[in-house]
Design a protein around this motif. Structure first.
Motif: not given
Lengths: 114, 116
Positions: A29-40, A85-95
């Motif tokens: 049911a998720s309708d929106y997705f984001i990629w984030y980059k996280q450095e230490s 170089s970093a950690v990459y996360f996907c995130a999904e939107n649950i409204v």
């Protein structure tokens, strides 16, 4: 600084090569997705987003692909640089309750080798 | 800069003490979120505000956790009677809109909390 990438899947690429980072999301049911980059030692940094009515979106050096049939996201980085170089996360939107509560995936550590 | 600002960056407390973590969202952002990030894991949702209203607190792990945003801008996350398992990075995020506008959340650099 302390790494956020401990025990995370790791992708190693050569500088200049293309990188592909994959993510399986959980809620159909998720309708929106984001990629984030996280450095230490820093917070997640927005890279690119995509809505569920699209299957591809391009940014500067990055492309996100969405396959709703198998609930899969990928992030493609062209001409990977050491600064990627970093950690990459996907995130999904649950409204819920009118908000945009994000659920994050496990994360992938990207290492760029010179 | 004009990003999300969190303070303090690091906090060390003894077990049983109360702590308060502050978040200054991006000016004009309606929505504000708190997340908890354990080492090596992705952030996990704690609570959400739309202006001053706390619309979702389903992620708060216990009644020792309390968040407020009384004037719809700055927010404070308070943890009472801290325990060692509260040690984590606490991230704040804000977004311009609300509801189904599906706008990206922008994160601060977090507060690293260590409970001894």
């Amino acid at each position: 600084g302390e790494s956020v990438g401990l025990h995370l899947p790791t992708l190693s690429v050569q500088e200049g090569d293309n990188s592909i980072i994959n993510c399986a999301y959980s809620n159909s049911a998720s309708d929106y997705f984001i990629w984030y980059k996280q450095e230490s030692g820093k917070g997640p940094q927005f890279i690119i987003d995509i809505r569920s009515n699209m299957d591809k979106r391009q940014g500067q050096r990055v492309t996100v692909l969405l396959n709703k049939t198998v609930k899969h996201l990928s992030l493609q980085i062209a001409a990977t640089q050491p600064g990627d170089s970093a950690v990459y996360f996907c995130a999904e939107n649950i409204v819920k309750g009118g908000g945009n509560k994000l659920t994050f995936g496990t994360g992938t550590q990207l290492k760029v080798e010179l | 800069g004009a990003g999300v600002s969190q303070s303090p960056r690091y906090k060390v407390a003894k077990r049983g003490q109360d702590v308060a973590l502050r978040c200054d969202p991006i000016s004009g952002h309606v929505s504000l979120f708190w997340y908890q990030q354990a080492l090596g894991q992705g952030p996990e949702f704690l609570t959400y505000f739309q202006n001053e209203a706390q619309l979702d607190k389903s992620g708060l792990p216990s009644d020792r956790f309390f968040a407020e945003r009384p004037e719809g801008s700055v927010s404070t996350l308070k943890i009472q009677r801290t325990q060692q398992e509260d040690s984590a990075v606490y991230l704040c995020a804000s977004s311009l809109g609300s509801g189904i506008s599906n706008q990206p959340q922008h994160f601060g650099d977090g507060t690293r909390l260590s409970i001894l």
